[in-house]
Design a protein around this motif. Structure first.
Motif, PDB file in Angstrom:
ATOM      1  N   TYR A 131       8.615   7.899   1.851  1.00  0.00           N
ATOM      2  CA  TYR A 131       7.493   7.120   2.377  1.00  0.00           C
ATOM      3  C   TYR A 131       8.013   6.207   3.486  1.00  0.00           C
ATOM      4  O   TYR A 131       9.125   5.671   3.404  1.00  0.00           O
ATOM      5  CB  TYR A 131       6.826   6.260   1.288  1.00  0.00           C
ATOM      6  CG  TYR A 131       5.748   5.415   1.923  1.00  0.00           C
ATOM      7  CD1 TYR A 131       4.560   6.007   2.328  1.00  0.00           C
ATOM      8  CD2 TYR A 131       5.960   4.074   2.234  1.00  0.00           C
ATOM      9  CE1 TYR A 131       3.599   5.273   3.012  1.00  0.00           C
ATOM     10  CE2 TYR A 131       5.004   3.340   2.915  1.00  0.00           C
ATOM     11  CZ  TYR A 131       3.827   3.954   3.296  1.00  0.00           C
ATOM     12  OH  TYR A 131       2.881   3.240   3.997  1.00  0.00           O
ATOM     13  N   GLY A 132       7.223   6.006   4.522  1.00  0.00           N
ATOM     14  CA  GLY A 132       7.566   5.062   5.581  1.00  0.00           C
ATOM     15  C   GLY A 132       6.326   4.423   6.167  1.00  0.00           C
ATOM     16  O   GLY A 132       5.238   4.998   6.140  1.00  0.00           O
ATOM     17  N   GLY A 133       6.492   3.221   6.694  1.00  0.00           N
ATOM     18  CA  GLY A 133       5.376   2.484   7.306  1.00  0.00           C
ATOM     19  C   GLY A 133       5.351   1.070   6.769  1.00  0.00           C
ATOM     20  O   GLY A 133       4.917   0.848   5.642  1.00  0.00           O
ATOM     21  N   SER A 134       5.873   0.118   7.562  1.00  0.00           N
ATOM     22  CA  SER A 134       5.906  -1.309   7.184  1.00  0.00           C
ATOM     23  C   SER A 134       6.584  -1.561   5.842  1.00  0.00           C
ATOM     24  O   SER A 134       6.176  -2.444   5.088  1.00  0.00           O
ATOM     25  CB  SER A 134       4.488  -1.896   7.171  1.00  0.00           C
ATOM     26  OG  SER A 134       3.948  -1.903   8.467  1.00  0.00           O
ATOM     27  N   VAL A 135       7.607  -0.788   5.558  1.00  0.00           N
ATOM     28  CA  VAL A 135       8.374  -1.039   4.322  1.00  0.00           C
ATOM     29  C   VAL A 135       9.239  -2.282   4.540  1.00  0.00           C
ATOM     30  O   VAL A 135       9.841  -2.458   5.597  1.00  0.00           O
ATOM     31  CB  VAL A 135       9.268   0.181   3.978  1.00  0.00           C
ATOM     32  CG1 VAL A 135      10.242  -0.170   2.854  1.00  0.00           C
ATOM     33  CG2 VAL A 135       8.417   1.381   3.602  1.00  0.00           C
ATOM     34  N   ASN A 136       9.279  -3.148   3.544  1.00  0.00           N
ATOM     35  CA  ASN A 136      10.117  -4.351   3.626  1.00  0.00           C
ATOM     36  C   ASN A 136      10.698  -4.627   2.231  1.00  0.00           C
ATOM     37  O   ASN A 136      10.354  -3.928   1.261  1.00  0.00           O
ATOM     38  CB  ASN A 136       9.290  -5.534   4.174  1.00  0.00           C
ATOM     39  CG  ASN A 136       8.112  -5.871   3.282  1.00  0.00           C
ATOM     40  OD1 ASN A 136       8.243  -5.901   2.058  1.00  0.00           O
ATOM     41  ND2 ASN A 136       6.954  -6.117   3.878  1.00  0.00           N
ATOM     42  N   PRO A 137      11.565  -5.632   2.117  1.00  0.00           N
ATOM     43  CA  PRO A 137      12.191  -5.863   0.809  1.00  0.00           C
ATOM     44  C   PRO A 137      11.186  -6.163  -0.305  1.00  0.00           C
ATOM     45  O   PRO A 137      11.451  -5.888  -1.478  1.00  0.00           O
ATOM     46  CB  PRO A 137      13.092  -7.080   1.061  1.00  0.00           C
ATOM     47  CG  PRO A 137      13.396  -7.042   2.518  1.00  0.00           C
ATOM     48  CD  PRO A 137      12.161  -6.499   3.178  1.00  0.00           C
ATOM     49  N   LEU A 179      11.752   5.514   4.596  1.00  0.00           N
ATOM     50  CA  LEU A 179      12.121   5.506   6.010  1.00  0.00           C
ATOM     51  C   LEU A 179      11.675   4.154   6.571  1.00  0.00           C
ATOM     52  O   LEU A 179      10.485   3.827   6.529  1.00  0.00           O
ATOM     53  CB  LEU A 179      11.436   6.672   6.734  1.00  0.00           C
ATOM     54  CG  LEU A 179      11.585   6.790   8.249  1.00  0.00           C
ATOM     55  CD1 LEU A 179      13.031   6.737   8.698  1.00  0.00           C
ATOM     56  CD2 LEU A 179      10.974   8.123   8.720  1.00  0.00           C
ATOM     57  N   VAL A 180      12.633   3.388   7.042  1.00  0.00           N
ATOM     58  CA  VAL A 180      12.367   1.991   7.392  1.00  0.00           C
ATOM     59  C   VAL A 180      12.649   1.735   8.867  1.00  0.00           C
ATOM     60  O   VAL A 180      13.745   2.052   9.346  1.00  0.00           O
ATOM     61  CB  VAL A 180      13.269   1.053   6.539  1.00  0.00           C
ATOM     62  CG1 VAL A 180      12.889  -0.398   6.780  1.00  0.00           C
ATOM     63  CG2 VAL A 180      13.174   1.396   5.067  1.00  0.00           C
ATOM     64  N   GLY A 181      11.682   1.160   9.569  1.00  0.00           N
ATOM     65  CA  GLY A 181      11.870   0.835  10.979  1.00  0.00           C
ATOM     66  C   GLY A 181      12.295  -0.609  11.154  1.00  0.00           C
ATOM     67  O   GLY A 181      13.473  -0.946  11.062  1.00  0.00           O
ATOM     68  N   ASN A 182      11.299  -1.456  11.374  1.00  0.00           N
ATOM     69  CA  ASN A 182      11.564  -2.847  11.717  1.00  0.00           C
ATOM     70  C   ASN A 182      12.543  -3.554  10.770  1.00  0.00           C
ATOM     71  O   ASN A 182      13.460  -4.246  11.209  1.00  0.00           O
ATOM     72  CB  ASN A 182      10.220  -3.585  11.745  1.00  0.00           C
ATOM     73  CG  ASN A 182      10.287  -4.838  12.552  1.00  0.00           C
ATOM     74  OD1 ASN A 182      11.016  -4.896  13.552  1.00  0.00           O
ATOM     75  ND2 ASN A 182       9.572  -5.855  12.126  1.00  0.00           N
ATOM     76  N   ALA A 183      12.358  -3.369   9.483  1.00  0.00           N
ATOM     77  CA  ALA A 183      13.205  -4.080   8.511  1.00  0.00           C
ATOM     78  C   ALA A 183      14.602  -3.468   8.413  1.00  0.00           C
ATOM     79  O   ALA A 183      15.424  -3.910   7.611  1.00  0.00           O
ATOM     80  CB  ALA A 183      12.532  -4.092   7.132  1.00  0.00           C
TER      81      ALA A 183
END
Ligand code: PGA
Length: 255
Positions: A211-217, A233-237
């Motif tokens: 899963y990916g999309g705005s994933v954060n801690p 799948l993590v972008g920004n974080a």
């Protein structure tokens, strides 16, 4: 099978900065998670060198490539050129589908090209807000999965990763909303089912689905638990080693 945690650095960092960051990430010590960093194209060679000279558990992904091995394609980077530099490659990320007009057919050719040099393809799929509003999310995602995997022989399926990322939840598009874990779960089940339709129940279990999309801690563990994802799948974080480490820590506690 280990869970997969993939960082997507997108178009950030010079080669020097990317190597510096890669070295920081190399100090992460996962016990039960495979870490992959999708680095900017221009830093691939430098990162491969840094990786060879360290004992890092990190694997490297290309964010894109051209499916032609080489030739008269000015400004492109061909699959032969990344061969040996990357373990994985993102294919059909929504930013490429939208900004670079990549089609499902392009994705299928890239999946085949990656497999031809033993690079793991990470096929990215996901509906836009418009698709969702029209009630077409499932249809669109099934079509993307079917088209992207059309040329994959069933004995190569275990090498393939599929990442479901709803376009409307990707932070880089600015207007990102956070997907409800229940929505993510429903769509991951759709992806899983489409792979089952294509390859049969037993074989389909070999594909890791992320899963990916705005994933954060704060939301990482819930996404994995609720959607039964095989990873994230993590972008920004993922740009910062501390937030990425916090996501990793949450994942390590899950299994
Ligand atoms: P995001 O990006 O985590 O910043 O939303 C995810 C991705 O684009 O892969």
């Amino acid at each position: 099978m280990f869970m997969l945690l993939i960082a997507n650095w997108k178009m950030n960092f010079s080669p020097v900065e990317a190597v510096r960051n890669f070295k920081k990430f190399s100090k992460l010590a996962p016990q039960k998670t495979s870490l992959v960093i999708a680095v900017p194209q221009i830093a691939l060679a430098n990162i491969a060198e840094a990786k060879a000279s360290s004992q890092t558990p990190l694997q490297v992904a290309a964010q894109n490539f051209n499916f032609h091995p080489n030739g008269a394609y000015t400004g492109e980077v061909g699959i032969e050129q990344i061969n040996g530099l990357a373990d994985y490659a993102l294919i059909g990320h929504s930013e490429r589908r939208i900004y670079a007009y990549e089609t499902d057919k392009d994705c299928a050719r890239k999946v085949a090209a990656a497999l031809s040099v033993k690079i793991h393809p990470i096929l990215c799929v996901g509906e836009t807000a418009h698709d969702r509003d029209r009630g077409q999310a499932e249809l669109v995602v099934r079509a993307q999965v079917a088209a992207g995997l059309a040329g994959v022989a069933s004995n190569r399926l275990a090498e393939v990763v599929v990442a479901y990322e709803p376009v409307w939840a990707i932070s880089g598009f600015g207007s990102a909303k956070i997907a409800k874990p229940a929505d993510a779960a429903k769509m991951l089940a759709v992806v899983r089912d489409e792979i089952k339709v294509l390859f049969g129940g037993e074989k389909s279990k070999q594909v890791q689905i992320l899963y990916g999309g705005s994933v954060n801690p704060d939301n990482a563990a819930t996404y994995v638990l609720k959607s039964k994802a095989d990873g994230l799948l993590v972008g920004n974080a993922s740009l910062n080693v501390y937030s990425f480490r916090d996501i990793l820590d949450k994942m390590e506690l899950l299994r």
